[in-house]
Scaffold this motif. Structure first.
Motif, mmCIF file in Angstrom:
data_model
loop_
_atom_site.group_PDB
_atom_site.id
_atom_site.type_symbol
_atom_site.label_atom_id
_atom_site.label_comp_id
_atom_site.label_asym_id
_atom_site.label_seq_id
_atom_site.Cartn_x
_atom_site.Cartn_y
_atom_site.Cartn_z
ATOM 1 N N PRO A 1 -10.038 1.771 4.581
ATOM 2 C CA PRO A 1 -8.798 1.878 3.784
ATOM 3 C C PRO A 1 -9.086 2.319 2.344
ATOM 4 O O PRO A 1 -10.100 1.939 1.748
ATOM 5 N N ILE A 2 -8.157 3.102 1.806
ATOM 6 C CA ILE A 2 -8.236 3.530 0.402
ATOM 7 C C ILE A 2 -7.389 2.578 -0.441
ATOM 8 O O ILE A 2 -6.239 2.278 -0.104
ATOM 9 N N ASP A 3 -7.947 2.119 -1.532
ATOM 10 C CA ASP A 3 -7.242 1.207 -2.447
ATOM 11 C C ASP A 3 -6.611 2.037 -3.563
ATOM 12 O O ASP A 3 -7.310 2.642 -4.377
ATOM 13 N N TYR A 4 -5.236 2.020 -3.615
ATOM 14 C CA TYR A 4 -4.503 2.777 -4.639
ATOM 15 C C TYR A 4 -4.046 1.882 -5.801
ATOM 16 O O TYR A 4 -3.130 2.232 -6.541
ATOM 17 N N GLY A 5 -4.677 0.711 -5.951
ATOM 18 C CA GLY A 5 -4.274 -0.222 -7.003
ATOM 19 C C GLY A 5 -4.395 0.365 -8.396
ATOM 20 O O GLY A 5 -3.577 0.074 -9.276
ATOM 21 N N ASP A 6 -5.445 1.180 -8.622
ATOM 22 C CA ASP A 6 -5.615 1.859 -9.907
ATOM 23 C C ASP A 6 -5.059 3.270 -9.748
ATOM 24 O O ASP A 6 -5.650 4.097 -9.048
ATOM 25 N N ILE A 7 -3.939 3.529 -10.432
ATOM 26 C CA ILE A 7 -3.238 4.797 -10.242
ATOM 27 C C ILE A 7 -4.104 5.993 -10.617
ATOM 28 O O ILE A 7 -3.944 7.088 -10.088
ATOM 29 N N GLU A 8 -5.030 5.792 -11.538
ATOM 30 C CA GLU A 8 -5.867 6.884 -11.996
ATOM 31 C C GLU A 8 -7.169 7.009 -11.196
ATOM 32 O O GLU A 8 -7.844 8.024 -11.299
ATOM 33 N N ALA A 9 -7.508 5.958 -10.445
ATOM 34 C CA ALA A 9 -8.805 5.989 -9.739
ATOM 35 C C ALA A 9 -8.701 5.292 -8.387
ATOM 36 O O ALA A 9 -9.162 4.162 -8.212
ATOM 37 N N VAL B 173 -8.111 14.991 -6.742
ATOM 38 C CA VAL B 173 -8.602 13.698 -7.206
ATOM 39 C C VAL B 173 -9.761 13.248 -6.327
ATOM 40 O O VAL B 173 -9.634 13.157 -5.101
ATOM 41 N N ALA B 174 -10.889 12.966 -6.973
ATOM 42 C CA ALA B 174 -12.047 12.427 -6.265
ATOM 43 C C ALA B 174 -11.896 10.930 -6.128
ATOM 44 O O ALA B 174 -11.512 10.242 -7.079
ATOM 45 N N LEU B 175 -12.199 10.416 -4.935
ATOM 46 C CA LEU B 175 -12.149 8.975 -4.747
ATOM 47 C C LEU B 175 -13.257 8.302 -5.557
ATOM 48 O O LEU B 175 -14.348 8.845 -5.729
ATOM 49 N N GLN C 293 0.831 -1.198 0.000
ATOM 50 C CA GLN C 293 0.000 0.000 0.000
ATOM 51 C C GLN C 293 0.874 1.260 0.000
ATOM 52 O O GLN C 293 0.565 2.233 -0.705
ATOM 53 N N TYR C 294 1.988 1.196 0.729
ATOM 54 C CA TYR C 294 2.890 2.349 0.756
ATOM 55 C C TYR C 294 3.437 2.611 -0.651
ATOM 56 O O TYR C 294 3.492 3.758 -1.109
ATOM 57 N N GLN C 295 3.850 1.536 -1.311
ATOM 58 C CA GLN C 295 4.359 1.678 -2.676
ATOM 59 C C GLN C 295 3.293 2.289 -3.584
ATOM 60 O O GLN C 295 3.570 3.215 -4.356
ATOM 61 N N GLU C 296 2.072 1.771 -3.497
ATOM 62 C CA GLU C 296 1.001 2.255 -4.362
ATOM 63 C C GLU C 296 0.689 3.722 -4.102
ATOM 64 O O GLU C 296 0.392 4.482 -5.042
ATOM 65 N N ARG C 297 0.723 4.149 -2.834
ATOM 66 C CA ARG C 297 0.440 5.545 -2.497
ATOM 67 C C ARG C 297 1.479 6.482 -3.118
ATOM 68 O O ARG C 297 1.145 7.520 -3.688
ATOM 69 N N VAL D 219 3.424 5.819 -5.705
ATOM 70 C CA VAL D 219 3.267 5.775 -7.166
ATOM 71 C C VAL D 219 2.129 6.700 -7.589
ATOM 72 O O VAL D 219 2.216 7.407 -8.600
ATOM 73 N N PHE D 220 1.031 6.710 -6.788
ATOM 74 C CA PHE D 220 -0.099 7.574 -7.091
ATOM 75 C C PHE D 220 0.305 9.051 -7.033
ATOM 76 O O PHE D 220 -0.013 9.833 -7.925
ATOM 77 N N VAL D 221 1.024 9.422 -5.989
ATOM 78 C CA VAL D 221 1.424 10.826 -5.859
ATOM 79 C C VAL D 221 2.360 11.227 -7.004
ATOM 80 O O VAL D 221 2.248 12.313 -7.580
#
Length: 830
Positions: A736-744, A768-770, A654-658, A660-662
């Motif tokens: 929890p927020i799922d950051y698996g989809d970088i765009e959504a 960005v809207a969840l 999850q840390y990695q995904e967060r 990557v999202f930023v």
């Protein structure tokens, strides 16, 4: 002297040489250019009493031309006219015309680049485009440009295209002699595919002798075919008097060569069986008929394998015309061609220059000694190909002729160049002298430089080179050509005298044969494999064609292979002991360690090896490999297996995904994608991997902490703001927020927990809207939306109707924005 066609253009040629530094002479076969031109210009003022060098491509042609010119002026060879060929010299203090082979010119240039005392260098039969002729011309042109502006060069040929060579010589004038054209009838008699070559040739010779007078010249591809046809004709001519069959090739003793060229003193008829040696330069007296098998044997070098091989090919159209012309030297003649007129039309126009297909190690050695390690600095008609040059550089470096960078000549390389033989042979001779094996090495050198001494090579034991050495020394039972044996012994004797080797015979023992061969062919030391075949140190496979005694040996050195197929056929070899290998070729043995990732055990393994080229001599496990090599092996294994081999926790992913999202919205943040992490293991993982050798050791790593270390303190602080791990909804739940989809990035939440929330939650500073995954009380998907306000206005009432029917005990208000969010079936207080 009889008048020859060349005589009519001699004034024009003299004028061209007087007014220009260089000239080109094109003269048809039989015009007399070889023997007339040197004598005609001998007293020209510009020569000023200096010598003329006449270059001939073959020793036989050089000796013959010198004898003819000396006879023409009523002298013996060694007076005004002399010759200098390998291991045979006849010159004197009065010699003005020296007929030399092309390799001799190279030696002269290396010792005296200015060619002091030489006024004219003539390149005869240049259309043959031998490697040494191309090299000699390139070196002479540079000498002329830098040291001797008074040196003149003359290129003579029968079939050469004049324009390219004239341009190479500085737009030199071209003089043309048409020659004397006696008519030659051409008879095409194609050989049936089912007919052996020797049968077809012998039959054509017998028919020609019945139909025509005079002597017959037969062109065959090699010595083996000459011997076979000689045997056939011997049977056919049994009982016939007055006919003599004479072989003619470069391996014959000089007396036998002279006998083949000269007319029969006792009358009668002569059949000369020749290789291409009689194609140019030589005049074979009495010939009125030519029988041409239409084949030639050429040596082709393969840069892919580093080996040369002999190939039998159809002659070129130019060579066929040269051969045909031999029948019309003295008068009208006839040429029998053992192919069809249709095949004639498909012949290649001319032979490929040797420089384009040859082993270039000798050429590169000569150039490096000359000071031109880069051939591009010289003028070439055809520049030497880069792949063959690279192969030559590697071989010369392996032999110690060049230093480690492959550019500078070593003292050993200079000594090799003095011998005037192939670098392999020169290296062998030098090493042998150091070990007191000079006698055997000299004999081995002449054996390797000539055709096979053993008659009918190819038997079960014929591959053993020791048999050849024994046969040369008069031992053993192998059938040999005594004339060839005596000539080779003479050449070996001369070589011994040149090197200062005592004694005329080699060592009684032949055990050194394999060792000497290994010096010459370090890339062809071979070790037996389990299959009974051999692996050469150069990387190629090889095998004996049939049950050879040598096939029992673990170690051999291969002198000759056919370079065909996956496993080349071994034609000649000698055994080598492991003790000899490790004692005398230890400099070629490399010790190496291999530290590698073993996918089966999921760990880093290490082993130490001793290697001779492609051959592994010894291999043992290595218990304490260098730490840096272990680390490199580990990182290589992680790249091969993928990042999933690391102990990822859910928090780490999850840390990695967060992050990557930023980074997707702000490129100043570090790239923690799988691709980037794999590419940059040395930066983020290696500092924490000390002592780790396998997958089990990796488990002690905390991947989340490693990823955190890649962010600055400020970025770690901002991460929770821009990409929070959870979101608190109106019901009080922290989801929890799922950051698996970088765009959504997504938030999965039960619909009832959002009552009273008017707008979609936003992250990344509100940009960005969840994506809300609205769930039923049973956690099943109901709706996905990024616009919660629109959902309340438009879709909620339809969804409410469905949910109220399925979950009647739950609270489904008419106005969700005024209702109180709940995690239970009813809102608080009810």
């Amino acid at each position: 002297m009889d008048k020859l066609p060349i005589d009519s253009v001699l004034p024009e040629l003299k004028r061209a040489l007087s007014e220009h530094a260089n000239a080109v002479l094109i003269a048809s076969p039989g015009a007399g250019k070889t023997t007339r031109v040197p004598l005609a210009v001998l007293d020209e003022p510009w020569l000023s009493g200096r010598k003329i060098l006449l270059l001939e491509p073959r020793r036989l042609a050089a000796r013959s031309a010198a004898k003819y010119m000396a006879s023409a002026i009523g002298e013996e060879v060694g007076g005004t006219v002399g010759y200098r060929v390998r291991m045979d010299t006849k010159v004197g203090p009065r010699t003005r015309v020296e007929v030399v082979t092309e390799g001799v010119l190279t030696r002269m240039l290396q010792h005296d680049p200015s060619l002091d005392g030489i006024g004219l260098v003539i390149f005869d039969e240049f259309h043959e485009r031998s490697l040494q002729a191309d090299l000699g011309l390139a070196l002479c042109l540079q000498s002329q440009a830098l040291l001797r502006d008074d040196l003149k060069l003359l290129v003579m040929s029968a079939t050469l295209e004049a324009e390219p060579v004239a341009k190479l010589l500085g737009e030199a004038p071209v003089v043309v002699s048409e020659g004397r054209a006696y008519p030659v009838e051409t008879v095409y008699r194609p050989r049936s595919p089912s007919t052996y070559l020797d049968d077809a040739v012998a039959s054509a010779v017998m028919d020609a002798m019945r139909a025509h007078d005079g002597d017959v010249l037969v062109f065959l591809p090699g010595i083996g075919e000459i011997r076979s046809v000689e045997a056939k004709l011997g049977g056919m001519l049994a009982g016939t008097s007055g006919v003599r069959v004479c072989p003619l090739h470069g391996s014959l003793p000089f007396e036998a060569q002279d006998a083949a060229i000269a007319p029969l003193r006792s009358g009668g008829r002569k059949v000369v069986l020749s290789t291409s040696v009689a194609e140019t330069s030589l005049t074979v007296e009495g010939i009125t008929v030519v029988v041409d098998a239409g084949l030639m044997r050429v040596s082709r070098f393969s840069p892919r394998t580093g080996m040369s091989r002999l190939e039998t090919l159809p002659v070129s159209a130019a060579s066929a015309d040269q051969r045909r012309g031999r029948a019309g030297r003295l008068g009208p003649g006839t040429c029998y061609r053992l192919w069809s007129s249709e095949e004639q039309a498909r012949l290649s126009p001319r032979n490929v220059p040797e420089i384009m297909e040859a082993d270039l190690s000798s050429l590169l050695l000569e150039l490096t000694v000359w000071g031109a390690g880069d051939p591009a600095g010289l003028a070439w008609l055809d520049p030497p190909p880069a792949p063959a040059l690279q192969q030559a550089k590697e071989l010369l470096t392996q032999l110690g002729a060049l230093d480690a960078d492959g550019r500078t000549i070593t003292s050993h390389g200079r000594a090799m160049s003095e011998y005037g033989v192939h670098p392999r042979i020169a290296h062998m001779l030098l090493r042998a002298m150091e070990l007191g094996l000079g006698a055997n090495a000299c004999e081995l050198a002449v054996l390797l430089s000539e055709r096979d001494i053993v008659k009918g090579g190819g038997g079960r034991a014929d591959a053993d080179l020791r048999l050849r050495l024994d046969a040369l020394q008069g031992k053993g039972t192998a059938a040999v050509d005594e004339g060839v044996r005596r000539r080779l012994l003479d050449e070996a004797g001369r070589l011994k005298r040149e090197l200062g080797v005592r004694g005329e015979k080699g060592d009684a023992e032949s055990d050194s044969c394999g060792l000497l061969l290994a010096f010459a062919y370090p890339d062809r030391i071979a070790r037996q494999r389990d299959s009974g075949k051999y692996l050469l140190s150069g990387g190629r496979g090889a095998a004996f064609a049939n049950g050879q005694l040598l096939s029992r040996e673990e170690w051999i050195v291969v002198a000759d292979v056919d370079d065909a197929g996956t496993d080349s056929k071994i034609r000649m070899a000698a055994p080598l002991s492991y003790a000899q290998l490790t004692e005398h070729l230890k400099d070629a043995i490399r010790e190496e360690t291999e530290v590698y990732w073993d996918s089966a055990s999921q760990s880093v393994r290490a082993r130490a090896r001793k290697r001779l080229g492609a051959i592994v001599l010894e291999e043992v496990p290595m218990h304490k490999p260098p730490a840096d090599r272990v680390l490199a092996g580990l990182l290589g294994g992680i790249r091969a297996e993928g990042l999933d081999i690391l102990p990822w926790s859910r928090a780490a992913r999850q840390y990695q995904e967060r992050v990557v999202f930023v980074r997707y919205h702000d490129a100043s943040w570090p790239d923690l994608s799988d691709e980037a992490l794999l590419a940059d293991l040395e930066t983020w993982l290696a500092p924490y991997a000390e002592g780790i050798k396998g997958r089990s050791d990796l488990q002690r790593l905390n991947i989340k902490e490693l990823l955190e270390s890649m962010l600055s303190w400020e970025q770690r602080r901002l991460l929770d703001t821009y990409a929070p791990t959870h979101w608190s909804v109106p019901s009080g739940s922290r989801l929890p927020i799922d950051y698996g989809d970088i765009e959504a990035p997504a938030l999965a939440v039960r619909l009832q927990e959002l009552f009273g929330l008017p707008e979609t939650p936003r992250i990344a500073g509100g940009r960005v809207a969840l994506t809300l995954h609205l769930l039923s009380p049973a956690q099943r998907p109901v709706q996905v939306t990024r616009d919660l306000a629109s959902f309340w206005r438009n879709a909620y009432f339809e969804v409410r109707k469905d949910l109220k029917g399925r979950y009647p005990k739950h609270y489904w208000p008419d106005d969700p924005l005024e209702a109180q969010a709940t995690r239970r079936a009813k809102p608080p207080g009810q």
